[in-house]
Structures are given as structure tokens and as C-alpha cells.
Design a protein around this motif. Structure first.
Motif, PDB file in Angstrom:
ATOM      1  N   GLU A 114      46.186  57.861  74.656  1.00 58.28           N
ATOM      2  CA  GLU A 114      45.961  56.481  74.221  1.00 58.28           C
ATOM      3  C   GLU A 114      45.911  56.400  72.696  1.00 58.28           C
ATOM      4  N   ALA A 115      45.198  57.327  72.082  1.00 56.09           N
ATOM      5  CA  ALA A 115      45.102  57.344  70.618  1.00 56.09           C
ATOM      6  C   ALA A 115      46.478  57.549  69.991  1.00 56.09           C
ATOM      7  N   TYR A 116      47.278  58.397  70.602  1.00 54.75           N
ATOM      8  CA  TYR A 116      48.645  58.651  70.122  1.00 54.75           C
ATOM      9  C   TYR A 116      49.465  57.363  70.128  1.00 54.75           C
ATOM     10  N   LEU A 117      49.445  56.649  71.238  1.00 55.78           N
ATOM     11  CA  LEU A 117      50.249  55.434  71.366  1.00 55.78           C
ATOM     12  C   LEU A 117      49.776  54.338  70.417  1.00 55.78           C
ATOM     13  N   ARG A 118      48.478  54.199  70.287  1.00 52.69           N
ATOM     14  CA  ARG A 118      47.948  53.169  69.383  1.00 52.69           C
ATOM     15  C   ARG A 118      48.269  53.500  67.924  1.00 52.69           C
ATOM     16  N   ALA A 119      48.201  54.767  67.579  1.00 50.93           N
ATOM     17  CA  ALA A 119      48.532  55.169  66.207  1.00 50.93           C
ATOM     18  C   ALA A 119      50.016  54.962  65.930  1.00 50.93           C
ATOM     19  N   ALA A 120      50.860  55.279  66.898  1.00 46.99           N
ATOM     20  CA  ALA A 120      52.299  55.057  66.737  1.00 46.99           C
ATOM     21  C   ALA A 120      52.592  53.575  66.538  1.00 46.99           C
ATOM     22  N   ALA A 121      51.918  52.733  67.315  1.00 43.17           N
ATOM     23  CA  ALA A 121      52.145  51.287  67.228  1.00 43.17           C
ATOM     24  C   ALA A 121      51.803  50.742  65.846  1.00 43.17           C
ATOM     25  N   LYS A 122      50.785  51.294  65.213  1.00 46.02           N
ATOM     26  CA  LYS A 122      50.395  50.838  63.873  1.00 46.02           C
ATOM     27  C   LYS A 122      51.491  51.098  62.848  1.00 46.02           C
ATOM     28  N   GLU A 123      52.321  52.092  63.113  1.00 47.72           N
ATOM     29  CA  GLU A 123      53.397  52.447  62.184  1.00 47.72           C
ATOM     30  C   GLU A 123      54.690  51.700  62.488  1.00 47.72           C
ATOM     31  N   LEU A 124      54.668  50.849  63.520  1.00 51.78           N
ATOM     32  CA  LEU A 124      55.900  50.201  63.972  1.00 51.78           C
ATOM     33  C   LEU A 124      55.770  48.676  63.980  1.00 51.78           C
ATOM     34  N   PRO A 125      55.481  48.070  62.835  1.00 57.11           N
ATOM     35  CA  PRO A 125      55.368  46.607  62.807  1.00 57.11           C
ATOM     36  C   PRO A 125      56.683  45.959  63.220  1.00 57.11           C
ATOM     37  N   GLY A 126      56.586  44.983  64.093  1.00 61.22           N
ATOM     38  CA  GLY A 126      57.783  44.283  64.552  1.00 61.22           C
ATOM     39  C   GLY A 126      58.371  44.828  65.837  1.00 61.22           C
ATOM     40  N   TYR A 127      57.950  46.028  66.238  1.00 63.25           N
ATOM     41  CA  TYR A 127      58.460  46.638  67.466  1.00 63.25           C
ATOM     42  C   TYR A 127      57.350  46.755  68.509  1.00 63.25           C
ATOM     43  N   SER A 128      57.747  46.810  69.778  1.00 61.46           N
ATOM     44  CA  SER A 128      56.804  47.036  70.864  1.00 61.46           C
ATOM     45  C   SER A 128      56.841  48.505  71.268  1.00 61.46           C
ATOM     46  N   VAL A 129      55.682  49.056  71.551  1.00 62.73           N
ATOM     47  CA  VAL A 129      55.600  50.463  71.933  1.00 62.73           C
ATOM     48  C   VAL A 129      55.503  50.586  73.449  1.00 62.73           C
ATOM     49  N   GLY A 130      56.211  51.581  73.981  1.00 65.26           N
ATOM     50  CA  GLY A 130      56.149  51.887  75.399  1.00 65.26           C
ATOM     51  C   GLY A 130      55.887  53.365  75.606  1.00 65.26           C
ATOM     52  N   VAL A 131      55.607  53.734  76.849  1.00 67.20           N
ATOM     53  CA  VAL A 131      55.383  55.135  77.180  1.00 67.20           C
ATOM     54  C   VAL A 131      56.273  55.521  78.357  1.00 67.20           C
ATOM     55  N   TYR A 132      56.805  56.730  78.306  1.00 67.58           N
ATOM     56  CA  TYR A 132      57.530  57.342  79.420  1.00 67.58           C
ATOM     57  C   TYR A 132      56.621  58.403  80.014  1.00 67.58           C
ATOM     58  N   GLY A 133      56.476  58.383  81.330  1.00 70.03           N
ATOM     59  CA  GLY A 133      55.649  59.404  81.952  1.00 70.03           C
ATOM     60  C   GLY A 133      55.531  59.201  83.448  1.00 70.03           C
ATOM     61  N   SER A 134      54.627  59.936  84.030  1.00 71.24           N
ATOM     62  CA  SER A 134      54.410  59.913  85.476  1.00 71.24           C
ATOM     63  C   SER A 134      53.704  58.634  85.919  1.00 71.24           C
ATOM     64  N   TYR A 135      53.586  58.489  87.225  1.00 81.04           N
ATOM     65  CA  TYR A 135      52.840  57.366  87.800  1.00 81.04           C
ATOM     66  C   TYR A 135      51.434  57.304  87.219  1.00 81.04           C
TER      67      TYR A 135
END
Length: 251
Positions: A114-135
Motif C-alpha cells: 500500500e505504501a509503495y502504491l501511494r508513494a508512486a501515485a504522488k510522483e504521477l500527477p495527472g495519471y491514475s495508478v493501478g496494481v497488477y497482482g493476484s486475487y
């Protein structure tokens, strides 16, 4: 009817893209990665070839399989790298960039993920962040509100499909048009994109006749109150006639 697509590691040529489209594929998931991983890197030329073939592009960032377990520090690093690549290939803002969790992640990893995804999102203004993974990854990250888009793989999912999934990868390592691909279904809200310029909406004249006549009457009053000033009278007369022409009122 399901919308079919693929993901693949090796870039597609224009010929391969056309072959994929001819086989019924509607989208291609490809990698935003640094130049050091050029062998699988999505370029603007490839994105244009995919678009020209009539397909959409889905962007995914992945260095290793379990970088998300490294938490916020890795998320910041990868978010910055993803932004650089997205800008380089001119990926439109408002679209998604997925980050891969390509292993059988366990509950002990969820907080770091969760921390990884939220930190990535902060660096990506204007874009939406998604995750690839298991169920389990999709379910947990959706529950935590860690990102906005979810690409689920059948791997490690034990036959389950999350209701949060926007894309579902259901088969790996298949050959299509001489290319090794994984098969996916689009389920809605994928965040994909293409290289076409957005359509420019034509300006529509919505000034109705009644409103035009009211303005013309005001211009007439200006003309009458001008004390015979030729400049004011000429301007009012010109404006009134231009308005009549615009809405089709006889002079």
C-alpha cells in the motif's frame, strides 16, 4: 461479449500489431520501464503502431517481481521513473499506469505494498495508478483504497476473480502471430489509451433569435443616444448587422 487483449514482454512491430488486431485483440498491455530494460520497453513508435492497428494501450511498470514489498522508497523511485517514461512516449494524462506485484504476495507484505502504491501515485500527477497482482492483492488494495485500477492475474488466485478487477489475465505463455503473449479480458474502467489526437468539438452558435433581437434593440438605443457621433453610430450599426447575419435576421 468480452473484450480480448494481450500482454507481452517483447515490443510489437507494426506488422505484429496488425496481426494481433486481425486475431481479434482490442488492447495490448506493455511495459513502461527505464532504458536499461530496453528489450521490453514501450516506445512512442510502438504505441503509434498499436493505435494504427485499432487497439488500445495499457501501461504497466515493472522492474522486478516484488519491488512493491520494498514500500514507499521503492514506490517513489518507480513512480518517478514511470512518469519520465509516460512523458517520453506522450501517454495522455487521465489514463492509468499499473505497477506489478508479480509474485504470491502474503498478508505480511500488504502494508508495504500500500505504501509503495501511494508513494508512486504522488510522483504521477495527472495519471491514475493501478496494481497488477493476484486475487488477494487486488481485493486487499481495493479495500484499502491504495489505487484506482486493478489488473488481476489468474496466477496465485486459486480460481477466484475479484469484483474490483478492471482487467483479468487468464492464460500465460501462449503463441499468437509468432509472439509469446498472455491473454486478458477487459472488464471496464481499464484506463487504457491511444496516440490519436482528441477530437476538437466545433463551436456551435447557440445565440437564439429572441436574444439577438434584444441586443439589437440595445444597440439601437446606443445609436439614438450617441449625439450624432459618427464613430459610435457606425460601430452600433455594424454590430447590429453582424448579429443579424449570425442568426439569420433580415436587415
Amino acid at each position: 461479449m468480452k473484450i480480448k487483449g494481450i500482454d507481452c514482454a517483447v515490443p510489437l512491430t507494426a506488422e505484429k500489431a496488425r496481426a494481433m488486431a486481425a486475431a481479434g485483440m482490442k488492447f495490448v498491455c506493455r511495459y513502461l520501464v527505464p532504458v536499461s530494460m530496453e528489450w521490453k520497453r514501450l516506445t512512442r513508435v510502438e504505441a503509434e503502431a498499436i493505435t494504427a492497428a485499432g487497439m488500445q494501450v495499457v501501461s504497466v511498470f515493472q522492474r522486478g517481481n516484488n519491488d512493491a514489498a520494498g514500500g514507499a522508497a521503492n514506490g517513489t523511485r518507480d513512480g518517478k521513473a514511470a512518469l519520465q517514461e509516460a512523458k517520453l512516449i506522450r501517454q495522455p494524462e487521465g489514463t492509468a499506469i499499473y505497477f506489478a506485484v508479480d509474485y504470491d504476495a502474503q498478508p505480511k507484505d500488504y502494508a508495504a505494498m500500500e505504501a509503495y502504491l501511494r508513494a508512486a501515485a504522488k510522483e504521477l500527477p495527472g495519471y491514475s495508478v493501478g496494481v497488477y497482482g493476484s486475487y488477494a492483492v487486488v481485493e486487499e488494495m481495493a479495500k484499502r483504497g491504495a489505487c484506482k485500477h486493478f489488473w488481476q492475474t489468474y496466477a496465485w488466485s486459486r480460481g477466484k476473480l475479484s469484483k474490483a478487477a478492471n482487467i483479468y489475465q487468464y492464460q500465460n505463455g501462449q503463441e499468437l502471430a509468432g509472439h509469446t503473449v498472455d491473454y486478458n479480458d477487459a472488464l471496464g474502467g481499464e484506463g487504457w489509451w491511444n496516440t490519436k489526437l482528441p477530437a476538437v468539438e466545433k463551436t456551435v452558435n447557440k445565440f437564439d433569435t429572441e436574444s439577438a433581437e434584444e441586443v439589437i434593440a440595445i444597440l439601437g438605443s446606443v445609436w439614438m443616444a450617441s449625439d450624432n457621433d459618427p464613430g459610435v453610430r457606425e460601430a452600433a450599426h455594424y454590430a447590429a448587422n453582424a448579429l443579424r447575419d449570425a442568426v439569420g435576421i433580415p436587415k
